[in-house]
Every structure is written in C-alpha cells, then in structure tokens.
Motif scaffolding. Structure first.
Motif, PDB file in Angstrom:
ATOM      1  N   SER A 222      -2.958  -0.637  -7.301  1.00 14.23           N
ATOM      2  CA  SER A 222      -3.896   0.297  -6.671  1.00 14.23           C
ATOM      3  C   SER A 222      -4.996   0.683  -7.644  1.00 14.23           C
ATOM      4  O   SER A 222      -4.899   0.456  -8.833  1.00 14.23           O
ATOM      5  CB  SER A 222      -3.171   1.544  -6.203  1.00 14.23           C
ATOM      6  OG  SER A 222      -2.561   2.190  -7.298  1.00 14.23           O
TER       7      SER A 222
ATOM      8  N   ALA B 189       0.827  -1.207   0.000  1.00 15.60           N
ATOM      9  CA  ALA B 189       0.000   0.000   0.000  1.00 15.60           C
ATOM     10  C   ALA B 189       0.861   1.257   0.000  1.00 15.60           C
ATOM     11  O   ALA B 189       0.560   2.236  -0.703  1.00 15.60           O
ATOM     12  CB  ALA B 189      -0.934  -0.020   1.209  1.00 15.60           C
TER      13      ALA B 189
ATOM     14  N   VAL C 183      -6.651   0.302   1.354  1.00 10.84           N
ATOM     15  CA  VAL C 183      -6.647  -0.979   2.053  1.00 10.84           C
ATOM     16  C   VAL C 183      -7.967  -1.159   2.799  1.00 10.84           C
ATOM     17  O   VAL C 183      -8.440  -0.230   3.462  1.00 10.84           O
ATOM     18  CB  VAL C 183      -5.472  -1.078   3.054  1.00 10.84           C
ATOM     19  CG1 VAL C 183      -5.562  -2.367   3.877  1.00 10.84           C
ATOM     20  CG2 VAL C 183      -4.133  -1.010   2.320  1.00 10.84           C
TER      21      VAL C 183
END
Length: 294
Positions: A294, A22, A29
């Motif tokens: 992401s 992350a 998350v």
C-alpha cells in the motif's frame, strides 16, 4: 493497487486477489478498464464502461474504503494500463490470465504478458482456473537466478509468506549442460554434482539472509529449460503462487523468445507475481525486507 479488468470471467475472478490484498494492507484500489476508441461498431463505450465499473465496485469491493474507477479509450490495453500505473504511482498491477491463447497471442504475447513486460511496478497475474482465496496461498515458489536483481523477488516472497503464514520454496534452475569452465576440459559427471551442491549452498545462504523465520526449503533444479522446470515443480508440489523477477533480455532476442517471466506467466499452473522494484518496495527493503503493497 491498479486492478485492470476486461470483465471476462478470468478478470472477474482476479478481483478476489485485489480485494483481499487491499483489505489486508489498507491499500487504495483503482479499477481500470480500457475500451476501444469510440466508433459506430464499438461494443463498449466510455459510458457503458463506467457503469460496469460502478457495478464491479459495489458488488466486489464493498469492504474496501478507497476505490476509484476509471475507463479510458485505447487500441492497446497494455499501453494504457502501464501509463495509468505510472501516472497513479501504483505499487502493484493485478490482471487476470485467460485460460486459452489465440494464435496471435502465442506469437505476440497476451495482454497480461505485455503488461508484465512494460509495467513500471510489480504485476500479479492470477490464474484462470485458480479458485482459492489469497489467504489460502499456503505454498509460494520464489524463483531466483542468484543475481542481485532477483533478490527483491525473494524478499517480496518472504513478506507475503509472513502475511499469509505460507511455506516458501526457494528455487534456482541450472542447465543440464556443464558450466563453460568445465566444458573447456574433460570433466567427470560428479563435478556437475559438485556444481549443483555449490548452487544449493548459495541458495541456503540466500534463504538465511532474505527469508529468516519463513518455513520452507531450497531446490537447485537441473533442467535444460528454466520455465519448464519451475512450472513442473509448481504443478507437482501444489504451489499457489510463483514470484519471479524480470531479466535483462531486450530487442530481437526478447522478441523471439520472450523473457522468463513472460513465459512463466503463459505456462504456470498457478498465479504469478512478477517483481519489479518501485518506490515503496525499494524503501521497504531497508526496513528489514518488510514489503508493504500500500
């Protein structure tokens, strides 16, 4: 990234992978735990689960900007995990693998194996004994059966290798028995060697196409068991993570022997990333195979 946890030691160690991914990718998350539906004897209820997730978020994800927590009831954790991943359009599920298997798990598979089987996206299964941070993953093993479906797993390995400055071994396993076209007639052992050389050539071409400017080598491994060959190679060469695709086994055959990915998860000496194409991964393939999680 959907991080699924049961607060076991293996699951808690998996938080390192989720946090580092992350931080490196800017991904959102979601911390998820699944508890048994409320009952007088339930060890964990929704309120306790929320409290534990809040502690996990504050202790382990202080450096991550966007972290949600969700505790959901359900008798089958893998079902809830996969449904939540689909609902949240997750690109990656991270779960921890326990070191030992009960008899029922050997027959039916562990939760991590079942998540890998049904997940709508890729699944990262961390290893119970592995302590290295993600940035220390300096040797990755990309497993290819030379099918069109396995190309995504190789491309993803390349993206990770560029991010971690890692060395990549591109491997394919072929049977110790000769191909059908050779069995149909008398053959010489050197013809099998020629077949291995042909596979090596195909791997080199695949590497040039999907792993440009990534350090490493190719290996055509001859063994009667794909899983044994890959796991043995990983153990002998200090591989930190194996990247595998999913195969097409279904129905009774899959129930009896499981998929290669599921058996690799069970026996691998390191972390395993099971690749399944998702919206982001498919779109990123058109951007010169630069894969963003992401």
């Amino acid at each position: 990234i959907l991080h699924a946890t049961d607060f076991s030691p293996a699951a808690l160690r998996a938080t390192n992978a989720t946090r580092e991914l992350a931080q490196r990718t800017g991904a959102k998350v979601t911390l998820l735990t699944v508890f048994e539906p409320p009952s007088p004897n339930a060890a964990v209820d929704g309120r306790k689960a929320d409290d534990w997730l809040e502690v996990l978020r504050s202790d382990s994800f202080a450096g991550v900007d966007d972290v949600d927590i969700v505790a959901l009831p359900g008798p089958r954790p893998e079902t809830v995990i996969c449904q939540e991943a689909a609902a949240r359009n997750a690109d990656l599920i991270v779960v921890g693998r326990h070191g030992r298997h009960a008899v029922s798990e050997r027959l039916l598979g562990t939760t991590s194996e079942r998540v890998a089987r049904h997940a709508p996206c890729s699944v990262w299964v961390t290893h119970a004994a592995q302590q290295e941070h993600v940035v220390a993953f300096d040797h990755l093993l990309a497993c290819s059966d030379l099918s069109e479906e396995s190309r995504g797993a190789v491309a993803l390995t390349g993206a990770l290798a560029r991010s971690f400055s890692a060395h990549v071994t591109l491997a394919h396993v072929y049977d110790i028995f000769p191909p059908v076209e050779l069995i149909a007639r008398n053959y010489e052992e050197d013809e099998i060697a020629q077949y291995g050389n042909l596979l090596q050539t195909r791997l080199e071409r695949l590497r040039a196409e999907l792993l440009p400017e990534v350090a490493g080598e190719t290996r055509a491994l001859r063994d009667k068991s794909t899983v044994t060959a890959l796991c043995d190679y990983a153990g002998d060469h200090q591989v930190k993570m194996m990247v595998v695709g999913t195969n097409a086994l279904t129905g009774m055959r899959r129930a009896l022997i499981g998929s290669v990915a599921e058996r690799v998860i069970r026996h691998a000496p390191c972390a395993v990333l099971v690749f399944r194409p998702s919206r982001v991964l498919k779109n990123s393939r058109r951007r010169h195979h630069r894969v963003h999680l992401s």
